[in-house]
Design an enzyme around this catalytic site. Structure first.
Site, mmCIF file in Angstrom:
data_model
loop_
_atom_site.group_PDB
_atom_site.id
_atom_site.type_symbol
_atom_site.label_atom_id
_atom_site.label_comp_id
_atom_site.label_asym_id
_atom_site.label_seq_id
_atom_site.Cartn_x
_atom_site.Cartn_y
_atom_site.Cartn_z
ATOM 1 N N GLY A 163 47.650 45.209 47.689
ATOM 2 C CA GLY A 163 46.350 44.719 47.215
ATOM 3 C C GLY A 163 45.790 43.744 48.245
ATOM 4 O O GLY A 163 46.255 43.690 49.388
ATOM 5 N N ASP A 288 39.963 32.098 36.599
ATOM 6 C CA ASP A 288 41.029 33.091 36.490
ATOM 7 C C ASP A 288 41.635 33.183 35.091
ATOM 8 O O ASP A 288 42.067 34.257 34.676
ATOM 9 C CB ASP A 288 42.167 32.749 37.474
ATOM 10 C CG ASP A 288 41.830 33.106 38.922
ATOM 11 O OD1 ASP A 288 40.661 33.457 39.190
ATOM 12 O OD2 ASP A 288 42.730 33.022 39.777
ATOM 13 N N HIS A 419 17.709 41.506 66.005
ATOM 14 C CA HIS A 419 18.387 42.437 66.913
ATOM 15 C C HIS A 419 18.958 41.666 68.100
ATOM 16 O O HIS A 419 18.274 40.803 68.642
ATOM 17 C CB HIS A 419 17.388 43.469 67.411
ATOM 18 C CG HIS A 419 17.986 44.440 68.389
ATOM 19 N ND1 HIS A 419 18.841 45.455 67.994
ATOM 20 C CD2 HIS A 419 17.880 44.521 69.741
ATOM 21 C CE1 HIS A 419 19.216 46.137 69.068
ATOM 22 N NE2 HIS A 419 18.660 45.581 70.137
HETATM 23 P P1 FAD Z 1 43.228 27.805 40.065
HETATM 24 O O1 FAD Z 1 42.720 27.694 41.439
HETATM 25 O O2 FAD Z 1 44.487 28.559 39.838
HETATM 26 O O3 FAD Z 1 43.367 26.339 39.500
HETATM 27 C C1 FAD Z 1 43.940 26.078 38.260
HETATM 28 C C2 FAD Z 1 44.470 24.665 38.287
HETATM 29 O O4 FAD Z 1 44.843 24.300 36.980
HETATM 30 C C3 FAD Z 1 45.715 24.494 39.148
HETATM 31 O O5 FAD Z 1 45.484 23.504 40.121
HETATM 32 C C4 FAD Z 1 46.810 24.105 38.169
HETATM 33 O O6 FAD Z 1 47.716 23.157 38.707
HETATM 34 C C5 FAD Z 1 45.994 23.480 37.033
HETATM 35 N N1 FAD Z 1 46.631 23.573 35.715
HETATM 36 C C6 FAD Z 1 47.047 24.692 35.083
HETATM 37 N N2 FAD Z 1 47.526 24.399 33.863
HETATM 38 C C7 FAD Z 1 47.401 23.071 33.716
HETATM 39 C C8 FAD Z 1 47.730 22.158 32.669
HETATM 40 N N3 FAD Z 1 48.251 22.577 31.511
HETATM 41 N N4 FAD Z 1 47.486 20.845 32.855
HETATM 42 C C9 FAD Z 1 46.951 20.404 34.023
HETATM 43 N N5 FAD Z 1 46.631 21.209 35.041
HETATM 44 C C10 FAD Z 1 46.839 22.526 34.891
HETATM 45 N N6 FAD Z 1 39.827 34.107 46.075
HETATM 46 C C11 FAD Z 1 38.696 34.289 46.793
HETATM 47 O O7 FAD Z 1 37.612 34.285 46.227
HETATM 48 N N7 FAD Z 1 38.746 34.462 48.153
HETATM 49 C C12 FAD Z 1 39.927 34.484 48.830
HETATM 50 O O8 FAD Z 1 39.920 34.639 50.051
HETATM 51 C C13 FAD Z 1 41.125 34.307 48.102
HETATM 52 N N8 FAD Z 1 42.319 34.281 48.723
HETATM 53 C C14 FAD Z 1 43.459 34.092 47.991
HETATM 54 C C15 FAD Z 1 44.679 34.090 48.651
HETATM 55 C C16 FAD Z 1 45.852 33.895 47.940
HETATM 56 C C17 FAD Z 1 47.163 33.894 48.675
HETATM 57 C C18 FAD Z 1 45.785 33.665 46.539
HETATM 58 C C19 FAD Z 1 47.041 33.435 45.750
HETATM 59 C C20 FAD Z 1 44.591 33.654 45.879
HETATM 60 C C21 FAD Z 1 43.410 33.873 46.593
HETATM 61 N N9 FAD Z 1 42.163 33.898 45.952
HETATM 62 C C22 FAD Z 1 41.033 34.111 46.692
HETATM 63 C C23 FAD Z 1 42.035 33.713 44.501
HETATM 64 C C24 FAD Z 1 41.580 32.275 44.180
HETATM 65 O O9 FAD Z 1 42.510 31.374 44.728
HETATM 66 C C25 FAD Z 1 41.473 32.085 42.683
HETATM 67 O O10 FAD Z 1 40.622 33.067 42.153
HETATM 68 C C26 FAD Z 1 40.892 30.713 42.341
HETATM 69 O O11 FAD Z 1 41.745 29.700 42.812
HETATM 70 C C27 FAD Z 1 40.706 30.580 40.830
HETATM 71 O O12 FAD Z 1 40.251 29.327 40.519
HETATM 72 P P2 FAD Z 1 40.592 28.649 39.100
HETATM 73 O O13 FAD Z 1 39.940 27.317 39.128
HETATM 74 O O14 FAD Z 1 40.273 29.581 38.015
HETATM 75 O O15 FAD Z 1 42.167 28.500 39.094
#
Ligand code: FAD
Length: 441
Positions: A163, A288, A419
């Site tokens: 993926g 996410d 261009h």
């Molecule tokens: P997250 O970034 O996962 O943040 C959630 C946060 O919640 C975390 O910091 C966690 O510690 C905190 N948390 C969770 N539960 C609790 C709790 N109970 N109490 C307190 N804190 C908590 N996306 C792109 O668009 N472009 C890219 O190029 C890309 N590259 C990627 C490469 C990799 C290797 C990976 C793994 C992911 C990549 N992604 C990319 C996906 C992207 O990182 C995620 O879609 C994005 O981080 C989602 O944001 P979020 O805020 O929903 O969640």
């Protein structure tokens, strides 16, 4: 209003900033580092490694030795810089960060570090986590976070899963001279994407030396001496590959750990309505953790929508085109419908295509690999696009804009592109689409 947000990734921190700008009192609970996966172990560090790997790939004929330590330092510095900027912004906006795990209670209160907090509104932004392998594997196999932190460049690596994440790591390691094998259970890279376009990307990656094993299901990963042995089934035959490292990149799932079952769907994802509100009143879920595209820009969009709704608006989720990008060389970017998806939904559409090979900028820079396709209806409405080629990650935004503003191929073809640029392929493909519709200029 008093707002509590669980999770300080792209979804959580961007919602926090927007809400505090509207004079709300925001408390942000983050058990790790603000910036979440994207900033700390996702988008930003991988793109730094890809940039360095790319440069090395270009100059390697000069027999330059890979300085992995320096590449890693550059990556760490890039993350630190963005992190500093983010922390400064959160401070400036007077957002209180509580660096602890938080638990949402059924009555919409939050418990953290033995204290109970009450809010007018709560936002869940708990992100996602790697899918655990369904086969047995030693503890020291890597996930993407381990691979990013690697202290040494492995001489060989098996990556399980082709993926977005598997391909980007495969690209990084192969550019830096590692022997890379990718194992995928489907029959093409990027399952779920347009298979013909994915095939074009795969062929480019094969030319870089990556070996692919498709329709292959891993049975077990074992350690023999100091090597990993990956056993997999391909066409009912058992095969084995040895390597120095194994990276498991079989996907990510919403992180719903500790959340009340009443707001979950099948215990896997936070269920939200069109307005991103969960089954508990005044509790929203974004990014996410609520499923859909697990991408940072999708998380940012969710934050914008949830904030509008919290402030009394009626913004709906999933009404904007979300681009998907693989940052390899060439890049792969898609937005909206693919031919396959339009076919499945029985939408009568046409596909127009232009190759990069005839683009002046591509010829001048030797980046002639690739093409752009647009998928449009009989009436000329743009439904989707797939771009494989240089700067696809930038070019795709024109198409997102075209889709979101209901632009026709005729209108797009009237745009003047500078261009010589790669963006001219957009002008060309829209002109081809106009012709394909039987219209002339
Ligand atoms: P997250 O970034 O996962 O943040 C959630 C946060 O919640 C975390 O910091 C966690 O510690 C905190 N948390 C969770 N539960 C609790 C709790 N109970 N109490 C307190 N804190 C908590 N996306 C792109 O668009 N472009 C890219 O190029 C890309 N590259 C990627 C490469 C990799 C290797 C990976 C793994 C992911 C990549 N992604 C990319 C996906 C992207 O990182 C995620 O879609 C994005 O981080 C989602 O944001 P979020 O805020 O929903 O969640």
């Amino acid at each position: 209003m008093r707002i509590g947000i669980i999770g300080g990734g792209p979804a959580g921190y961007s919602a926090a900033i927007r809400l505090s700008e509207k004079n709300n009192k925001v408390q942000l609970f983050e058990k790790g580092e603000v910036g979440g996966v994207c900033l700390n172990v996702g988008c930003i560090p991988t793109k730094s490694l890809i940039y360095s790997a790319n440069l090395y790939d270009i100059v390697k004929s000069d027999k330059g030795k890979v300085n992995w330590e320096e590449i890693q330092q550059k990556k760490t510095l890039a993350v630190k810089r963005v992190l500093m900027g983010l922390k400064g912004l959160l401070k400036e906006k007077k957002i209180e960060i509580i660096n602890k795990e938080a638990i949402l209670k059924k009555d919409a209160s939050i418990e953290s570090d033995g204290k109970e907090y009450r809010f007018d509104k709560v936002i869940l932004a708990t992100g996602s986590k790697s899918i655990l392998p369904p086969f047995s594997a030693p503890n020291d196999v890597w996930d993407s976070t381990d691979a990013l932190a690697a202290s040494e460049l492995p001489e060989s690596i098996v990556i399980i899963g082709a993926g977005f994440i598997g391909l980007e790591f495969g690209y990084i390691f192969s550019c830096l001279g590692c022997n890379v094998s990718l194992i995928e259970k489907e029959n093409e890279v990027l399952p779920g994407e347009d298979s013909q376009s994915a095939g074009t990307l795969r062929k480019s990656l094969m030319r870089k030396g990556i070996k692919f094993h498709f329709s292959s299901e891993v049975i077990e990963v074992k350690k023999e001496n100091d090597k990993f042995c990956v056993f997999f089934k391909k066409n009912n035959k058992e095969e084995k590959i040895e390597s120095r490292k194994v990276l498991i990149a079989i996907g990510r799932i919403p992180n719903v750990d500790g959340l009340p079952g009443t707001i979950l769907e099948g215990n896997k994802v936070v269920k939200v309505d069109d307005f991103l509100e969960t089954k508990i009143k005044d509790v929203y879920a974004i990014g996410d953790c609520r499923g859909g595209y697990l991408l940072a820009h999708s998380a940012f969009k969710d934050a914008e929508i949830a904030v509008k709704n919290i402030l009394g608006g009626e913004a709906k989720k999933d009404t904007f085109a979300i681009p998907r990008v693989v940052y390899t060389e060439p890049e792969y970017a898609s937005v909206g419908y693919s031919e396959e998806k339009a076919g499945l939904e029985k939408i009568d559409c046409k596909v127009s295509k232009v190759n990069f090979a005839s683009n002046g900028r591509a010829i001048a820079t030797g980046k002639t690999d690739g093409f752009i396709k647009i998928i449009h209806t009989k009436e000329g409405k743009i439904l989707g696009s797939i771009i494989v080629g240089e700067d696809a990650s930038e070019l795709v935004s024109f198409l997102s804009l075209a889709i979101d503003s209901d632009m026709s191929v005729e209108k797009l073809s009237e745009t003047v592109f500078p261009h010589p640029t790669f963006s001219e392929v957009i002008g060309e493909v829209s002109s081809v689409a106009v012709r394909d519709r039987g219209h002339s200029f």
